[in-house]
Write a protein that holds these residues in place. Sequence first.
Motif, mmCIF file in Angstrom:
data_model
loop_
_atom_site.group_PDB
_atom_site.id
_atom_site.type_symbol
_atom_site.label_atom_id
_atom_site.label_comp_id
_atom_site.label_asym_id
_atom_site.label_seq_id
_atom_site.Cartn_x
_atom_site.Cartn_y
_atom_site.Cartn_z
ATOM 1 N N SER A 140 -21.650 -18.874 6.579
ATOM 2 C CA SER A 140 -20.603 -18.276 5.747
ATOM 3 C C SER A 140 -20.979 -18.330 4.274
ATOM 4 O O SER A 140 -21.718 -19.215 3.832
ATOM 5 C CB SER A 140 -19.270 -19.003 5.955
ATOM 6 N N SER A 141 -20.440 -17.372 3.533
ATOM 7 C CA SER A 141 -20.702 -17.329 2.102
ATOM 8 C C SER A 141 -19.829 -18.313 1.334
ATOM 9 O O SER A 141 -19.964 -18.455 0.122
ATOM 10 C CB SER A 141 -20.459 -15.915 1.567
ATOM 11 N N ASN A 142 -18.908 -18.971 2.031
ATOM 12 C CA ASN A 142 -18.080 -19.996 1.399
ATOM 13 C C ASN A 142 -18.820 -21.329 1.521
ATOM 14 O O ASN A 142 -18.739 -22.023 2.534
ATOM 15 C CB ASN A 142 -16.713 -20.058 2.083
ATOM 16 N N PRO A 218 -17.008 -19.216 -2.832
ATOM 17 C CA PRO A 218 -17.711 -18.076 -2.220
ATOM 18 C C PRO A 218 -18.879 -17.592 -3.074
ATOM 19 O O PRO A 218 -18.904 -17.782 -4.287
ATOM 20 C CB PRO A 218 -16.624 -17.000 -2.122
ATOM 21 N N SER A 306 -26.434 -13.182 -1.578
ATOM 22 C CA SER A 306 -25.201 -13.716 -1.004
ATOM 23 C C SER A 306 -25.200 -13.556 0.513
ATOM 24 O O SER A 306 -25.730 -12.577 1.046
ATOM 25 C CB SER A 306 -23.983 -12.979 -1.593
ATOM 26 N N SER A 309 -20.622 -10.877 4.635
ATOM 27 C CA SER A 309 -19.451 -10.971 5.500
ATOM 28 C C SER A 309 -19.653 -10.046 6.699
ATOM 29 O O SER A 309 -20.459 -9.121 6.661
ATOM 30 C CB SER A 309 -18.182 -10.579 4.730
#
Length: 401
Positions: A140-142, A218, A306, A309
């Motif tokens: 995940s980008s978080n 994020p 990044s 999603s």
Amino acid sequence: MDEVETSRQSNTVEANKSSSRTTVSRRQFLAGTGAATVTAIGGCLGAVQDGPETVSFGTLTIPAVSEVLIAKDRGYFEDRNIELEIKRIQSAPKATPQLASGDLDVATGSIGASLFNSVAQDIDIQVVADQTQYWRGQPSSNRILARSEAVPDTDSIYDLPEDLTVALHGAGNVDSYVMGRILSLNDMTWADMDRTETLYTQMPTLMAEGEIDICAIPDPLGLQVLDQADASQIGQASMVAPRMQIGAYMFGGPFTEKNPDTATRWLEAYLEGVREYYELGGFPSDEVATIVSNEFDLPKAAIKASIPSLPHKNGHLNAESIQNQQAYHACQGTVDETVDVSEVVDESYLEGALDTVGRLDSEAAKPSVSTIEEWSENAIAPYPPIGEIRTPEGFPTDSMC
């Protein structure tokens, strides 16, 4: 339940691929056939007007809305007689009053306490489509980032010391939910940490100055933290919340009441943008990065680096996750009155859009985690592996509340 998917997947058809690279768009077709054709197919495009209808869209400057930006770039909104007006917002809670007043028609943001409080107070907003959700096993980008000085003896979110200063975008935001799950897995509660609220955009500086110790942030801001501060990544949100609905698209009541057909057409364009996003190859694609960079003035390198999603290809939401997040925020006291998830989520406009754009069957519509692995090969740097997935039992526990 691993995936909340409606049973309204009958009449499955292959999705239209109306990319300007491969087919003639509606805009091109209409230009070549004249006004008589416009009248004949007006039912597909909505009522013919003197000019395009302006629809305001509130968003943070994040790559996670790239499917909307792609739809704008490709002319999918224009094809449907919509002029998309993009407005910058700082957070979903600040956009909610604008949606309710009609100052914004559509907005995107995270699932949080303010959403449930607004619905409980009869503020007319509706969650209508997926923006970002996690699929089990997905990086995940978080990112969970910690200052090296604050956590010198651990590189894992499952082995945290007490008394860290945790930065939250808001007490009732998604990062509070993620950090709450991390604390539970460490047999801790919020009493074992110091909390401070600040905007995501301020976290890189505060981390570099030593004012905060840990945050869930994020991309591309997470990459900025790693660049500016002596910090390391010790985990990802999807390690502790592997099937979480992070963000969604929301309609304001005034918009849907006055323009229900436009609302459906907006989602048609969005769905075409989602499917084009996958065809182009996500964030590593130079074309995707260029579109996002031109709209938001973000560095292309940061976008391409990044973690992408994976929006649902039919736009469906994870209602179970939305309900679980409400339970946590109610436990924390940031939600005063709980509501049924059916009062929050309204996929009727999405279903209308799918009638036109076409539905993928349930398996084809569910993104594959292997997609990120494939895209990683074209990324500036390989995406970090997800790490060990653990989920707290009975969350939120009585001790967390």
